[in-house]
Design a protein around this motif. Structure first.
Motif, mmCIF file in Angstrom:
data_model
loop_
_atom_site.group_PDB
_atom_site.id
_atom_site.type_symbol
_atom_site.label_atom_id
_atom_site.label_comp_id
_atom_site.label_asym_id
_atom_site.label_seq_id
_atom_site.Cartn_x
_atom_site.Cartn_y
_atom_site.Cartn_z
ATOM 1 N N THR A 250 1.401 -0.968 -0.026
ATOM 2 C CA THR A 250 -0.361 -0.022 -0.246
ATOM 3 C C THR A 250 0.598 1.267 0.348
ATOM 4 O O THR A 250 2.082 1.439 1.099
ATOM 5 C CB THR A 250 -1.111 0.150 1.345
ATOM 6 O OG1 THR A 250 -2.206 -1.050 1.618
ATOM 7 C CG2 THR A 250 -1.973 1.104 1.025
ATOM 8 N N VAL A 253 -0.268 7.737 -3.678
ATOM 9 C CA VAL A 253 0.134 8.130 -4.851
ATOM 10 C C VAL A 253 -0.401 9.094 -4.639
ATOM 11 O O VAL A 253 -1.894 10.027 -4.185
ATOM 12 C CB VAL A 253 -0.893 7.435 -5.794
ATOM 13 C CG1 VAL A 253 -0.579 7.175 -6.969
ATOM 14 C CG2 VAL A 253 0.002 5.580 -5.514
ATOM 15 N N THR A 255 -2.356 12.490 -5.966
ATOM 16 C CA THR A 255 -3.355 12.532 -7.629
ATOM 17 C C THR A 255 -3.835 14.920 -7.476
ATOM 18 O O THR A 255 -3.310 15.105 -6.676
ATOM 19 C CB THR A 255 -4.607 12.717 -7.099
ATOM 20 O OG1 THR A 255 -5.178 13.108 -5.927
ATOM 21 C CG2 THR A 255 -4.671 10.961 -7.012
ATOM 22 N N GLU A 261 -3.819 6.751 -0.711
ATOM 23 C CA GLU A 261 -3.371 5.436 -0.500
ATOM 24 C C GLU A 261 -3.820 4.200 -1.668
ATOM 25 O O GLU A 261 -4.918 4.480 -1.693
ATOM 26 C CB GLU A 261 -3.305 5.025 0.896
ATOM 27 C CG GLU A 261 -3.792 5.663 1.748
ATOM 28 C CD GLU A 261 -2.033 5.283 2.123
ATOM 29 O OE1 GLU A 261 -0.851 4.000 1.814
ATOM 30 O OE2 GLU A 261 -1.032 7.045 2.023
ATOM 31 N N LEU A 262 -2.884 4.235 -1.922
ATOM 32 C CA LEU A 262 -3.636 2.816 -2.760
ATOM 33 C C LEU A 262 -2.554 1.426 -3.134
ATOM 34 O O LEU A 262 -1.380 1.586 -2.755
ATOM 35 C CB LEU A 262 -2.852 3.098 -5.141
ATOM 36 C CG LEU A 262 -3.082 2.228 -5.534
ATOM 37 C CD1 LEU A 262 -4.474 1.984 -6.110
ATOM 38 C CD2 LEU A 262 -1.998 2.774 -7.285
ATOM 39 N N THR A 263 -3.831 0.482 -3.073
ATOM 40 C CA THR A 263 -3.476 -0.743 -2.702
ATOM 41 C C THR A 263 -2.326 -1.560 -4.586
ATOM 42 O O THR A 263 -3.239 -1.348 -5.190
ATOM 43 C CB THR A 263 -4.469 -1.502 -2.358
ATOM 44 O OG1 THR A 263 -5.084 -1.629 -1.250
ATOM 45 C CG2 THR A 263 -3.557 -3.120 -1.913
ATOM 46 N N LEU A 276 -7.797 5.108 -10.003
ATOM 47 C CA LEU A 276 -9.004 5.604 -8.650
ATOM 48 C C LEU A 276 -10.207 6.965 -9.103
ATOM 49 O O LEU A 276 -9.614 7.858 -9.553
ATOM 50 C CB LEU A 276 -7.650 6.563 -9.002
ATOM 51 C CG LEU A 276 -6.798 6.170 -7.827
ATOM 52 C CD1 LEU A 276 -4.988 6.891 -7.142
ATOM 53 C CD2 LEU A 276 -6.671 5.572 -6.731
#
Length: 327
Positions: A250, A253, A255, A261-263, A276
């Motif tokens: 995780t 990221v 934006t 948070e990105l998994t 996303l």
């Protein structure tokens, strides 16, 4: 001479009301005025509709014109009734002659005499007659809007996302000369590349006292070092370590609205694309942000780093080019 059907010229019925005639004239004048029209026969068409309107808007002239009876049929040769021919400064129709009006047809002059247009304008803006009256201003001015002006404005992607106020510089012509102008422009949040913003009444002034044209601003969004735009969607290439791609992780990221948070799923490969939702450009239906993974190896500059990669190689029986076969 050939009869001219003024009702047909304006596209109205012979029993049309004064209001219907006025609306028809305004619509056609806006289309064919030589200063604004791109029609190939705009000049000739504008003369015809101006002549038709000059007659049909005036109750006395319209009444006399309607008395032609069966001769109204289009294409039929017309000869003025006895006594109706121009005789100098006055005709039996009761309209003043004289003057220097040469833009209406011989058919018009044969009925109403020269100068009977009451000071109507010619389509080139040269006024013929003694004085331009309020009737001309009201009808001609309303149909001759100023030209629209186009301009371009470069903005940062962050400004396009959040909205901002910027200054645009452009040239707008008035009745006498062109002047450089600066104007503050509100950029709406979520504007897209190539979108046009219309500012009413900020274009060129009308040469006839009508409404100003509009200012059309084309938004050009500058390239960004991380993000790429595709309509309302945003694309980002995200570097990940080999162990993050292999084991899953995780990570934070970026934006346009801040970090999220990105998994990353386990056993991910380079070019794997994750979404996303709703993290693209804002709007009634917001865009998405697409994240493409790119596996990046750490540098092997020290002996310990090289040893780590060597053990890594020995731990796997792995050929990354196996799918290519023997070719």
């Amino acid at each position: 001479m050939e009869y001219q059907d003024y009702y047909k010229t304006l596209g109205v019925n012979r029993d049309a009301s004064a209001d219907e005639i006025k609306k028809a004239y305004r619509r056609l004048a806006r289309r064919y005025h030589p200063d604004v029209s791109e029609e190939p026969d705009a000049e000739a068409q504008f003369k015809r509709i101006s002549e038709a309107y000059e007659v049909l808007k005036d109750p006395e002239k319209r009444k006399l014109y309607d008395q032609l009876g069966e001769n109204w049929q289009a294409g039929q040769d017309y000869s003025p009734p006895p006594g109706g021919q121009r005789t100098g400064s006055r005709t039996t129709s009761g309209f003043s002659g004289g003057g220097d009006f040469g833009d209406f047809s011989d058919f018009f002059e044969s009925i109403f005499g020269r100068g009977a247009a009451g000071g109507f304008n010619d389509p080139f803006g040269e006024f013929r007659g003694q004085q331009r009256g309020p009737d001309w201003d009201r009808h001609q001015g309303a149909s001759a809007q100023g030209r629209d002006v186009s301009a371009e404005l470069e903005v940062d992607l962050e400004d396009a996302y959040s909205g901002a106020t910027r200054t645009v510089s452009f040239t707008a012509a008035g009745q006498a000369q062109s002047q450089r102008r600066e104007l503050k422009v509100k950029i709406p949040a979520g504007v897209t590349d190539g979108q046009r913003i219309r500012l009413k009444g900020q274009g060129e002034a009308s040469p006839f006292g009508g409404e100003n044209g509009d200012l059309l601003i084309k938004i050009l969004i500058k390239p960004h070092r991380h993000f790429q735009l595709d309509g309302k969607d945003v694309h980002l290439v995200l570097p990940v370590a080999p162990w993050e791609a292999a084991l899953g992780a995780t990570v934070a990221v970026p934006t346009l609205g801040g970090k999220v948070e990105l998994t990353i799923p386990a056993e991910s490969q380079s070019q794997k694309r994750l979404r996303l939702k709703g993290r693209g450009m804002p709007g009634k239906t917001p865009g998405d942000q697409y994240v493409s993974l790119m596996i990046v190896n750490p540098p092997a500059k020290t002996e310990d780093a090289k040893a780590a990669f060597e053990s890594f190689r020995e731990a796997f029986d792995f050929d990354p080019r196996a799918s290519l076969g023997s070719h």
